[in-house]
Design an enzyme around this catalytic site. Structure first.
Site, mmCIF file in Angstrom:
data_model
loop_
_atom_site.group_PDB
_atom_site.id
_atom_site.type_symbol
_atom_site.label_atom_id
_atom_site.label_comp_id
_atom_site.label_asym_id
_atom_site.label_seq_id
_atom_site.Cartn_x
_atom_site.Cartn_y
_atom_site.Cartn_z
ATOM 1 N N LYS A 145 3.756 -15.314 1.648
ATOM 2 C CA LYS A 145 3.668 -15.991 0.349
ATOM 3 C C LYS A 145 5.105 -16.259 -0.085
ATOM 4 O O LYS A 145 5.552 -15.863 -1.169
ATOM 5 C CB LYS A 145 2.888 -15.082 -0.629
ATOM 6 C CG LYS A 145 2.497 -15.748 -1.927
ATOM 7 C CD LYS A 145 1.392 -16.775 -1.798
ATOM 8 C CE LYS A 145 1.156 -17.466 -3.142
ATOM 9 N NZ LYS A 145 0.330 -18.682 -3.027
ATOM 10 N N TYR A 200 0.822 -1.215 0.000
ATOM 11 C CA TYR A 200 0.000 0.000 0.000
ATOM 12 C C TYR A 200 0.859 1.270 0.000
ATOM 13 O O TYR A 200 0.369 2.359 -0.282
ATOM 14 C CB TYR A 200 -0.945 0.024 1.210
ATOM 15 C CG TYR A 200 -2.019 -1.055 1.183
ATOM 16 C CD1 TYR A 200 -2.310 -1.754 0.029
ATOM 17 C CD2 TYR A 200 -2.755 -1.358 2.322
ATOM 18 C CE1 TYR A 200 -3.280 -2.737 -0.001
ATOM 19 C CE2 TYR A 200 -3.732 -2.339 2.304
ATOM 20 C CZ TYR A 200 -3.986 -3.029 1.143
ATOM 21 O OH TYR A 200 -4.954 -4.000 1.122
ATOM 22 N N ASP A 251 -10.567 -9.058 7.736
ATOM 23 C CA ASP A 251 -11.983 -8.931 7.388
ATOM 24 C C ASP A 251 -12.646 -10.307 7.359
ATOM 25 O O ASP A 251 -13.777 -10.482 7.811
ATOM 26 C CB ASP A 251 -12.157 -8.265 6.018
ATOM 27 C CG ASP A 251 -12.326 -6.763 6.142
ATOM 28 O OD1 ASP A 251 -11.846 -6.204 7.152
ATOM 29 O OD2 ASP A 251 -12.933 -6.141 5.244
#
Ligand code: NAD
Length: 355
Positions: free
Chosen positions: A188, A142, A248
């Site tokens: 990952k 981000y 979330d």
């Protein structure tokens, strides 16, 4: 008597309604735990834009940095959706987190026994879930450079430095020490070099916490395991984008977004806020669930002030209100004995603390 100065940022939509209830509960806990809280309000979001033309006035940053902690409601709404991006409430929030340097986002996902039927998963899968997502908040894709776009191409960069990983890893291990002493680090690493660095550094830091059991999991598997068997997790340590998605997902285990608190912690100060937004669709109707914000106030007592007894009092009072069957509108269909308003729920929880 210990005193703490709290910056209150009510924000937009249901923000003022839910913050008022959290203050009611804080005042109740102050009287019974010999604490004093003083509050200073600051504007942020759409209301700040309307007042000053800036969704994050400098005064709000100053008030926050001069406080012991920030209790935050929510910002945003359709009224401000068409403003240029830098004037929008959400840009103010991102800038706020960066200015305050809050690098660790803590999101507990707890399933209250009384609400096991409110989850979209089967009760036997969610009963007893009590996990904490520790998400890195001001790094990763981000914020990484270079980023950009042309007509036909868009790009962002996922970057983590050793120092950024070290500080978030310490945060996760410290929290695990106060819980079930298990950290699962999500990455990952099978594909991304940045994730391999993440995994190596987290493994190094784990050596300083020999009592904590560390495991690693790829993010795609973690997304699946959270639904298959969420009780396997205690602390989930993740980078920014993976944590955004997984927290979330974890939040839905509990049944209502109106229940879940969060803390964003930095070296200088912490921001405590519900995970939901400003819910413009229900603002002003007195039906918002204030529990997420009240539980955020409890996290503030626990993590910012170390007032564990006071924090436990709030958590117990929330559980009691739910077990006695009090529900706000969002949970009305789940074993409600009485459906109450935002302000009634705040008063019920405050009264349980006072007794
Ligand atoms: P939202 O979380 O505000 O609402 C999603 C749904 O959940 C709505 O139906 C809402 O009524 C319900 N809901 C949310 N909180 C509730 C509560 N306490 N009690 C009962 N029901 C509740 O998300 P959204 O609708 O996507 O966004 C609305 C605005 O909030 C947007 O402007 C968005 O940018 C902003 N937002 C702000 C934050 C923040 O301030 N941290 C976070 C997310 C979204």
């Amino acid at each position: 008597m210990k005193s703490y100065k709290i910056a209150l940022i009510k924000g937009d939509g249901i923000g003022p309604e839910i913050i008022d209830e959290a203050v009611k509960v804080l005042d109740a806990v102050a009287s019974c735990c010999e604490l004093t809280f003083s509050y200073e309000e600051a504007l942020m979001g759409g209301c700040a834009y309307d007042f000053s033309g800036d969704p994050l006035p400098q005064e709000t940053i100053n008030i926050s940095l001069n406080s012991d902690a920030v209790l935050f409601g929510a910002i945003g709404g359709t009224k401000w959706d068409n403003l240029p991006r830098e004037k929008r409430p959400e840009s103010g929030l991102l800038r706020f987190r960066k200015e305050l340097g809050v690098y660790a986002n803590l999101r507990p996902a707890v399933v209250y026994d009384e609400l096991v039927n409110a989850s979209s998963l089967k009760p036997n899968i969610v009963k007893g879930v009590d996990l904490m997502v520790v998400r890195e908040l001001i790094g990763g894709i981000y914020f990484g450079e270079p980023k950009g776009r042309t007509q036909d191409k868009g790009w962002n960069t996922m970057v983590y430095t050793r120092d950024e990983i070290v500080r978030i890893a310490h945060q996760a291990f410290k929290i695990a020490m106060t819980r079930s002493k298990k950290v699962c680090s999500i990455d990952k690493a099978n594909v991304l070099d940045v994730s391999q660095l993440w995994r190596d550094v987290v493994t190094e830091i784990a050596e300083q916490y020999p009592e904590v059991e560390l495991s690693h999991m790829y993010v795609d598997n973690a997304a699946m395991q959270l639904i298959r068997d969420p009780k396997q997790f205690d602390v989930m340590l993740t980078g920014n984008i993976f944590g955004d998605i997984l927290s979330d997902e974890a939040s839905m285990l509990s049944g209502s977004i109106g229940l879940l608190p969060s803390a964003s912690i930095g070296a200088k100060i912490g921001v405590y806020e519900p995970i939901h937004g400003s819910a413009p669709d229900i603002a002003g109707q007195g039906i918002a669930n204030p529990i997420a914000t009240i539980a955020s106030a409890s996290m503030m007592l626990r993590y910012a002030f170390g007032e564990i007894i006071a924090a436990n009092k709030i958590d117990d009072a929330i559980k009691r209100a739910l077990s006695e069957g009090y529900r706000t509108q969002d949970l009305a269909q789940f074993d409600a004995k009485e459906v109450c308003s935002t302000s009634e729920m705040g008063s019920i929880i405050a009264n349980y603390i006072a007794r």
